[in-house]
Design an enzyme around this catalytic site. Structure first.
Site, PDB file in Angstrom:
ATOM      1  CE  LYS A 129      -5.321  -3.707   2.514  1.00 60.23           C
ATOM      2  NZ  LYS A 129      -5.605  -3.135   1.099  1.00 60.23           N
ATOM      3  CG  ASP A 181      -8.731  -5.459   1.169  1.00 57.42           C
ATOM      4  OD1 ASP A 181      -8.014  -4.612   0.242  1.00 57.42           O
ATOM      5  OD2 ASP A 181      -8.653  -6.473   1.334  1.00 57.42           O
ATOM      6  CD  GLN A 225      -3.237   0.453   0.275  1.00 57.46           C
ATOM      7  OE1 GLN A 225      -3.726  -0.655   0.396  1.00 57.46           O
ATOM      8  NE2 GLN A 225      -3.750   1.281  -0.510  1.00 57.46           N
TER       9      GLN A 225
HETATM   10  P1  NDP Z   1     -14.742  -8.235  -2.060  1.00 57.44           P
HETATM   11  O1  NDP Z   1     -14.904  -8.660  -0.429  1.00 57.44           O
HETATM   12  O2  NDP Z   1     -15.791  -7.338  -2.381  1.00 57.44           O
HETATM   13  O3  NDP Z   1     -14.576  -9.456  -3.057  1.00 57.44           O
HETATM   14  C1  NDP Z   1     -13.509 -10.461  -2.867  1.00 57.44           C
HETATM   15  C2  NDP Z   1     -14.058 -11.422  -3.942  1.00 57.44           C
HETATM   16  O4  NDP Z   1     -13.211 -12.411  -4.177  1.00 57.44           O
HETATM   17  C3  NDP Z   1     -15.445 -12.282  -3.669  1.00 57.44           C
HETATM   18  O5  NDP Z   1     -16.040 -12.605  -4.867  1.00 57.44           O
HETATM   19  C4  NDP Z   1     -14.710 -13.661  -3.125  1.00 57.44           C
HETATM   20  O6  NDP Z   1     -15.568 -14.368  -3.166  1.00 57.44           O
HETATM   21  C5  NDP Z   1     -13.545 -13.978  -3.917  1.00 57.44           C
HETATM   22  N1  NDP Z   1     -12.569 -14.523  -3.506  1.00 57.44           N
HETATM   23  C6  NDP Z   1     -11.834 -14.492  -2.353  1.00 57.44           C
HETATM   24  N2  NDP Z   1     -10.936 -15.524  -2.472  1.00 57.44           N
HETATM   25  C7  NDP Z   1     -11.202 -16.138  -3.319  1.00 57.44           C
HETATM   26  C8  NDP Z   1     -10.602 -17.294  -4.028  1.00 57.44           C
HETATM   27  N3  NDP Z   1      -9.532 -18.103  -3.291  1.00 57.44           N
HETATM   28  N4  NDP Z   1     -10.934 -17.928  -5.189  1.00 57.44           N
HETATM   29  C9  NDP Z   1     -11.867 -17.056  -5.959  1.00 57.44           C
HETATM   30  N5  NDP Z   1     -12.585 -16.219  -5.420  1.00 57.44           N
HETATM   31  C10 NDP Z   1     -12.109 -15.628  -4.221  1.00 57.44           C
HETATM   32  O7  NDP Z   1     -13.257  -7.632  -1.914  1.00 57.44           O
HETATM   33  P2  NDP Z   1     -12.574  -6.587  -3.074  1.00 57.44           P
HETATM   34  O8  NDP Z   1     -13.365  -6.668  -4.452  1.00 57.44           O
HETATM   35  O9  NDP Z   1     -12.818  -5.298  -2.438  1.00 57.44           O
HETATM   36  O10 NDP Z   1     -11.149  -7.067  -3.169  1.00 57.44           O
HETATM   37  C11 NDP Z   1     -10.657  -8.051  -4.155  1.00 57.44           C
HETATM   38  C12 NDP Z   1      -8.989  -7.698  -4.199  1.00 57.44           C
HETATM   39  O11 NDP Z   1      -8.926  -6.491  -4.695  1.00 57.44           O
HETATM   40  C13 NDP Z   1      -8.250  -7.989  -2.777  1.00 57.44           C
HETATM   41  O12 NDP Z   1      -7.129  -8.623  -3.082  1.00 57.44           O
HETATM   42  C14 NDP Z   1      -8.196  -6.357  -2.337  1.00 57.44           C
HETATM   43  O13 NDP Z   1      -7.057  -6.268  -1.576  1.00 57.44           O
HETATM   44  C15 NDP Z   1      -7.842  -5.704  -3.853  1.00 57.44           C
HETATM   45  N6  NDP Z   1      -8.204  -4.353  -3.826  1.00 57.44           N
HETATM   46  C16 NDP Z   1      -9.392  -3.958  -3.247  1.00 57.44           C
HETATM   47  C17 NDP Z   1      -9.659  -2.491  -3.355  1.00 57.44           C
HETATM   48  C18 NDP Z   1     -10.762  -1.706  -2.887  1.00 57.44           C
HETATM   49  O14 NDP Z   1     -11.040  -0.587  -3.169  1.00 57.44           O
HETATM   50  N7  NDP Z   1     -11.595  -2.681  -2.488  1.00 57.44           N
HETATM   51  C19 NDP Z   1      -8.456  -1.554  -3.823  1.00 57.44           C
HETATM   52  C20 NDP Z   1      -7.421  -2.243  -4.147  1.00 57.44           C
HETATM   53  C21 NDP Z   1      -7.161  -3.601  -4.345  1.00 57.44           C
HETATM   54  P3  NDP Z   1     -16.388 -15.280  -1.834  1.00 57.44           P
HETATM   55  O15 NDP Z   1     -17.330 -14.340  -1.553  1.00 57.44           O
HETATM   56  O16 NDP Z   1     -16.690 -16.563  -2.106  1.00 57.44           O
HETATM   57  O17 NDP Z   1     -15.423 -15.173  -0.760  1.00 57.44           O
HETATM   58  O1  2IT Z   2      -5.741  -2.086  -1.610  1.00 59.64           O
HETATM   59  C1  2IT Z   2      -6.332  -0.960  -1.530  1.00 59.64           C
HETATM   60  O2  2IT Z   2      -5.523  -0.234  -2.388  1.00 59.64           O
HETATM   61  C2  2IT Z   2      -7.612  -0.849  -0.640  1.00 59.64           C
HETATM   62  N1  2IT Z   2      -8.087  -1.593  -0.319  1.00 59.64           N
HETATM   63  C3  2IT Z   2      -8.141   0.809  -0.653  1.00 59.64           C
HETATM   64  C4  2IT Z   2      -7.446   1.330   0.270  1.00 59.64           C
HETATM   65  C5  2IT Z   2      -8.186   2.803   0.483  1.00 59.64           C
HETATM   66  O3  2IT Z   2      -7.799   3.365   1.083  1.00 59.64           O
HETATM   67  O4  2IT Z   2      -9.107   3.100  -0.321  1.00 59.64           O
END
Ligand code: NDP
Ligand code: 2IT
Length: 447
Positions: free
Chosen positions: A127, A167, A112
């Site tokens: 984080k 997240d 991050q």
């Molecule tokens: P969510 O909780 O909204 O969604 C996570 C998704 O990933 C769900 O569909 C979940 O399924 C799935 N998942 C988790 N583990 C697995 C696996 N082993 N195999 C397949 N699918 C899986 O999280 P986000 O979308 O916010 O985050 C997703 C990724 O993006 C993370 O790595 C996060 O750190 C990163 N990220 C997020 C940001 C944000 O603003 N939200 C910013 C930058 C990065 P299930 O429901 O079955 O667990």
């Molecule tokens: O991994 C990421 O960049 C995030 N989960 C978003 C962090 C934030 O402060 O918006």
């Protein structure tokens, strides 16, 4: 590593934290890139930059005790890793997932810090989260847990100190509960959490930001490096959460076809393109499993085992679920199917071996540290709007997001090129951010 100095540093971390696999992996990624430039920068050794940038400034860990709907007293572990305030207040998401550990949060906080330095905004890196599993919990249990978690965490937060966001497992609903209770505890109304609903001072485009930003990045890279665009391309996207859904939305807007999406139980394959409204209903409204997708759209076929999704023929792969989900086995299929690009929406979803295989096969690879920076960027814009007591319209924020993702791409592309590592965006991002952070560290003295 060629540099014995770096190799020694890495071995020392390995010995100190032998069980922190993810953290060591994230450190290794960066050290391998810095290996190429360390000889030109004696100041990095002199000021011990590697060790200082790798150790979190502060690591907070606490017990979270809460009551479930049956009256059982439950205990979870909560953490906040305040990795670096070099260029601004600690900033980064909170994750609620059973796999959360100190190692996972240390890797996320480390990355991050690098990511945030790309945004052009003054944000440090952090984080946090808990090994709490939100799956199957009632709304009341989610609220109760969020309040218990915040009861400990609030001591360490503040709009000028540490500003969390969402997240995995933490979306607008959880941010609402955390924010409401934070205000209650502090008796102050500040913008100490981002990712809030619009009605409580959130920013337009924050929900869409990570997914949209990822696709803006992909489009810029395809144009510059492959002289093509997303138009007419087949795309596979893992996950069906916040990042995956809005990446899919933007891919469709750019004329691509999203042929598969997944969750942790399985995936759906839809050769004609997924019905994103159905996915939103299942995931955002009903909080159900992706298994139910064929009830909404009979053309979609459900398969168990999400890792099998990578076998589907596609032009572009966007891992948007979790760390190390794309391993050497899965990458073999991508290579066989002649995928042209892999871009990380998730944080560190591709294993080190898989990245190596992509490089050897000349498949363009966009590391998450850069490609998913759109989320935190718009979090930064949310902080700016709060500070100005103002709110900006959708188009203004969306344009800023697009422009910034293109600038990030340009900056890291140029860095790679300047060091004769053309198209190695992983090298580009590590070196670009490291140099920026090292400079910020040196000019602030030994603190
Ligand atoms: P969510 O909780 O909204 O969604 C996570 C998704 O990933 C769900 O569909 C979940 O399924 C799935 N998942 C988790 N583990 C697995 C696996 N082993 N195999 C397949 N699918 C899986 O999280 P986000 O979308 O916010 O985050 C997703 C990724 O993006 C993370 O790595 C996060 O750190 C990163 N990220 C997020 C940001 C944000 O603003 N939200 C910013 C930058 C990065 P299930 O429901 O079955 O667990
Ligand atoms: O991994 C990421 O960049 C995030 N989960 C978003 C962090 C934030 O402060 O918006």
């Amino acid at each position: 590593m060629k540099s014995t100095y770096l190799e020694k540093q890495y071995q020392a971390f390995k010995e100190r934290y032998p069980n922190e696999k993810e953290y060591l992996q994230a450190l290794h990624h960066v050290m391998v890139s810095i290996d190429e430039i360390i000889d030109d920068h004696p100041e990095y050794q002199k000021y011990n930059i590697i060790e200082r940038l790798s150790e979190p400034e502060r690591l907070i860990s606490f017990r979270v005790t809460w009551l479930d709907d049956e009256g059982n007293v439950c205990v979870n572990r909560g953490y906040r890793v305040q990795h670096s305030a070099l260029i601004g207040p600690y900033k980064g998401g909170l994750r609620f997932h059973p796999s959360v550990s100190q190692s996972v949060l240390k890797f996320l906080a480390f990355e991050q810090t690098f990511k945030n330095s790309l945004t052009g905004l003054g944000m440090g890196g952090g984080k946090g989260g808990s090994d709490f599993d939100p799956k199957g919990k009632s709304d009341r249990e989610i609220m109760t847990f969020c309040q218990a978690f915040m009861r400990e965490l609030f001591h360490h937060l503040g709009e000028d100190v540490d500003v969390p966001a969402g997240d995995i497992g933490v979306g607008q609903r959880e941010i609402g509960y955390l924010y409401g209770y934070y205000k209650k505890l502090t008796n102050q109304v500040t913008g100490t959490l981002t990712g809030r609903d619009i009605s409580i001072g959130g920013s337009l485009v924050r929900k869409e930001a990570t997914g949209y930003g990822l696709v803006y990045f992909v489009e810029a890279a395809l144009k510059k490096i492959k002289d093509t665009s997303l138009e007419g391309k087949k795309v596979i996207i893992s996950g069906s959460g916040n990042v995956a859904i809005y990446a899919a939305e933007k891919v469709q807007e750019f004329g691509g076809t999203v042929v598969a999406m997944s969750d942790s139980s399985g995936f759906i394959h839809c050769e004609k393109g997924v019905d994103l409204e159905a996915i939103k209903t299942i995931k955002e409204e009903k909080r159900e499993r992706i298994e139910t997708y064929p009830d909404y759209d009979a053309r979609g076929k459900y398969h168990e085992d999400p890792s099998k999704m990578w076998e589907i023929d596609a032009d572009i792969a966007l891992p948007c679920a979790t760390q190390n989900e794309l391993d050497e086995n899965s990458v073999k299929h991508l290579i066989k199917n002649k995928v042209m690009m892999v871009a990380e929406g998730a944080n560190m979803p591709t294993t080190e071996k898989a990245i190596e295989m992509l490089r050897e096969s000349h498949i363009l690879f966009a590391p998450g540290k850069a490609a998913n920076a759109g989320g935190v960027l718009v979090s930064g814009l949310e902080m700016a709007q709060t500070a100005q007591f103002d709110s900006w319209d959708f188009d203004k924020i969306n344009k800023r997001l697009k422009d910034m993702m293109e600038s990030i791409f340009e900056a890291i592309y140029k860095t790679a090129k300047d060091y004769d590592q053309e198209n190695d965006l992983q090298f580009g991002v590590n070196v670009y951010s490291f140099k920026k952070l090292a400079h910020a560290m040196i000019i602030q003295g030994v603190v």
